[in-house]
Design a protein around this motif. Structure first.
Motif: not given
Length: 120
Positions: A31-32, A59-68
């Motif tokens: 989850h994000r 995937g790398r393209e969906a992986f952005s900075p944030g809380m998971y």
């Protein structure tokens, strides 16, 4: 719905330390946090393989900075082995600031304890 990427920048490995084996067939979800609405959005679900790993979480393209958070369905896992557990699930919350790094999040667990760390 597992991410269809060959390479996931986030990996996990679940070990049943009570029995000294990988935790196979454990359901989990990624989850994000939506930082504006303050709600968790599910990104993917999966099940650990015979080695206790769950490839292709994101995937790398969906992986952005944030809380998971990774949610591990530990209670169901122990029930499938005919055992009870103190923890019905384990949620591990973590922050990603550099999406170019690789993140490995192992879960070591028994029926009455668990620990986790950022691996490599």
């Amino acid at each position: 719905m597992m991410a269809a990427a060959k390479y996931s920048p986030l990996t996990t490995h679940v070990l049943n330390t009570g029995d000294g084996i990988p935790a196979a067939r454990m359901a989990l979800s990624l989850h994000r946090l939506d930082s504006q609405l303050m709600i968790w959005n599910m990104l993917s679900v999966g099940t650990t393989n015979k080695d206790g790993r769950c490839p292709g979480l994101i995937g790398r393209e969906a992986f952005s900075p944030g809380m998971y958070k990774l949610r591990f369905e530990t209670g169901s896992y122990w029930e499938s082995l005919g055992q009870t557990s103190f923890y019905p699930y384990v949620e591990v919350v973590f922050t990603i600031s550099d999406r170019e790094q690789r993140f490995h999040l192992p879960l070591l667990m028994s029926r009455f304890s668990y620990s986790t760390y950022r691996g490599s």
